[in-house]
Design an enzyme around this catalytic site. Structure first.
Site, PDB file in Angstrom:
ATOM      1  N   HIS A 156       0.830  -1.220   0.000  1.00 47.26           N
ATOM      2  CA  HIS A 156       0.000   0.000   0.000  1.00 47.26           C
ATOM      3  C   HIS A 156       0.861   1.266   0.000  1.00 47.26           C
ATOM      4  CE1 HIS A 156      -3.295  -2.748   1.163  1.00 47.26           C
ATOM      5  NE2 HIS A 156      -2.395  -3.257   1.996  1.00 47.26           N
ATOM      6  N   SER A 277      14.970  22.076 -15.703  1.00 46.36           N
ATOM      7  CA  SER A 277      13.793  22.911 -15.930  1.00 46.36           C
ATOM      8  C   SER A 277      14.248  24.221 -16.559  1.00 46.36           C
ATOM      9  CB  SER A 277      13.100  23.178 -14.596  1.00 46.36           C
ATOM     10  OG  SER A 277      12.317  24.345 -14.682  1.00 46.36           O
ATOM     11  N   LYS A 283      16.148  22.152 -10.410  1.00 45.36           N
ATOM     12  CA  LYS A 283      15.475  20.909 -10.812  1.00 45.36           C
ATOM     13  C   LYS A 283      16.366  19.923 -11.566  1.00 45.36           C
ATOM     14  CE  LYS A 283      10.973  20.942 -10.055  1.00 45.36           C
ATOM     15  NZ  LYS A 283      10.300  20.115 -10.952  1.00 45.36           N
ATOM     16  N   GLU A 290       9.565   8.969 -16.633  1.00 43.67           N
ATOM     17  CA  GLU A 290       8.191   9.440 -16.868  1.00 43.67           C
ATOM     18  C   GLU A 290       7.742   9.130 -18.295  1.00 43.67           C
ATOM     19  OE1 GLU A 290       8.188  13.579 -15.756  1.00 43.67           O
ATOM     20  OE2 GLU A 290       8.773  13.088 -13.708  1.00 43.67           O
TER      21      GLU A 290
END
Ligand code: ARG
Length: 459
Positions: A156, A277, A283, A290
């Site tokens: 979980h 970024s 970043k 992704e």
């Protein structure tokens, strides 16, 4: 427009219709397979006395010349041809004249395209298998190096019990191993040759289909000519197997994204596999993971598309089937690309063993082991569960780990606890005690690693 079938027509094809119908823009990618199939076909025709040896030699020379020129870039596959079959045949006739017109004897584009697609798919399955094997080799290396790298195991997405990085990587090893087995099964089942099935009903020429099949490395000829020209099951199976590969890659990506987050910091993705970024200078984003997760949808989409395309097609060949190509090509390119990129990212990713162990300690992942300690000292499990639950509550209030409690604090909840509780709930003990096969304990892991190593070297 250069077509193979002008004879019974009195009008030119409408330009839009021509473009709508043509497949050369995408089937040009299997020119090599088309030529390979044609060479086997004429070799068989000559063996059967349908072509002379001289005609066969001329055709094979011509076909090899076309292949060479395409590969060297001196012959461009242009779109005035309807498909790759027309391109090759027209070029052959242009090069060798009348003998070239005999290439298509006893053959239809229906069995030709069925053959080309099978040859192409076989080649790609071999490549996919190689990429999966590379992934397994990296996973095995990580397993060998990390049998004592402790980390939390989750259920979980909540810390559950301590495991090792070797054990976690081992879970992915099993998934990608099954993916390889699926590829092998598909290859085996599809490896029957459709050549000689003609348009749908075979031919009147005395073809030796078994010989052609053997020349092309098939296990034998297909046994029903109507099915041969309209079977796309193996592509659906391949899309399904690739969807499963992508699902595995996507789950793995999701974990890498979580592990790479500022909150977890279990891993650091190499600069070469991260992006920045345009506005936020701090970043370093896990874009590759992704994108792999994102591209999974494309491959699932191809599977759904082809299943839908095939569902209402009466026997035998229908043009709907041309739709298989762009879908399958894109899905193969996507899966291969994702496997290669993910493998590269994994190879260069750094794991922070210290943070992973710390995280396991501070998530009460050893609570089950504390309860087991009590059980081993005669406390019934249900009571032990309650006692450790109270310990956890106490630690949560004090913001400490179980290991940080003093013996007095332990004893205040249950007098059964003694000094050896610290040893019993250390990460090392928690993991090392789990030695049933498949569990994270070092002894069990070493057995699994040896078995997987034997599997990889036997391949
Ligand atoms: N481009 C076609 C395909 O991909 C080749 C077969 C064409 N056959 C035909 N009878 N029109 O399916």
């Amino acid at each position: 427009m250069a077509q193979l079938w002008g004879g019974r027509f009195t009008k030119e094809t409408d330009k839009l219709v021509y473009n709508f119908n043509a497949s050369i823009s995408f089937d040009k990618r299997f020119y090599e397979q088309d030529i390979r199939g044609s060479i086997a076909h004429v070799t068989m025709l000559a063996k059967q006395g349908i072509l002379t040896d001289e005609e066969k030699e001329q055709i094979i020379d011509g076909l090899e010349g076309i292949k060479r020129d395409v590969e060297e870039g001196t012959l461009e596959i242009t779109y005035e041809y309807e498909d790759i079959h027309s391109f090759v045949e027209a070029n052959l006739i242009g090069r060798i004249g009348d003998a070239g017109k005999k290439l298509h004897t006893g053959r239809s584009r229906n069995d030709q395209v069925a053959l080309d697609m099978k040859l192409y798919t076989r080649d790609e399955i071999t490549e996919l298998d190689g990429l999966l094997k590379e992934m397994l080799e990296i996973l095995l290396k990580l397993m060998k190096e990390n049998t004592e790298t402790y980390m939390p195991g989750f259920t979980h997405l909540q810390k559950a019990q301590p495991i090792t990085l070797a054990h976690h990587m081992g879970a992915y090893f099993e998934m990608f191993k099954r993916d390889r087995q699926r590829m092998k099964d598909i290859y085996k089942r599809m490896n029957l040759c459709p050549l000689g099935s003609g348009a749908l009903a075979g031919t009147t020429y005395p073809l030796d289909r078994a010989y052609a099949a053997e020349l092309l490395g098939f296990d034998g000829p297909t046994l029903n000519s109507m099915d041969s020209v309209s079977d796309r099951d193996y592509l659906i199976e391949l899309l399904s197997a690739m969807s499963t590969v992508m699902m595995h890659l996507s789950r793995f990506s999701e974990e890498v994204i979580i592990w790479n987050s500022n909150e977890y910091k279990f891993v650091e993705i190499d600069d070469a596999y991260s992006t920045g970024s345009s506005i936020m200078p701090q970043k370093k984003n896990p874009d590759i993971a992704e994108l792999v997760r994102g591209k999974t949808g494309r491959v699932y989409g191809a599977l759904t598309s082809l299943l839908t395309t095939m569902k209402g097609i009466p026997l035998a060949y229908n043009k709907d089937m041309q739709e298989d190509k762009e879908l399958v090509f894109d899905a193969i390119d996507t899966t291969k690309g994702c496997l290669a990129l993910f493998t590269g990212m994994l190879k260069t990713m750094k794991f922070d063993a210290g943070r992973m162990e710390e995280s396991a300690k501070h998530g009460f992942t050893n609570a089950t082991d504390a309860a087991d300690y009590l059980v081993n000292h005669g406390v019934p499990f249900r009571d032990a569960h309650g006692i450790v639950g109270r310990l956890v509550l106490y630690c949560l209030e004090k913001k400490i780990a179980l290991d940080d409690m003093s013996l007095e604090e332990f004893k205040a909840v249950s007098p059964v606890f003694e000094d050896d509780i610290y040893e019993a709930i250390s990460m090392k003990t928690c993991v090392e005690m789990r030695n049933t096969i498949g569990a994270p304990g070092r002894k069990a892991m070493e057995k699994v690693i040896a078995a997987e190593e034997a599997y990889l070297t036997a391949e």
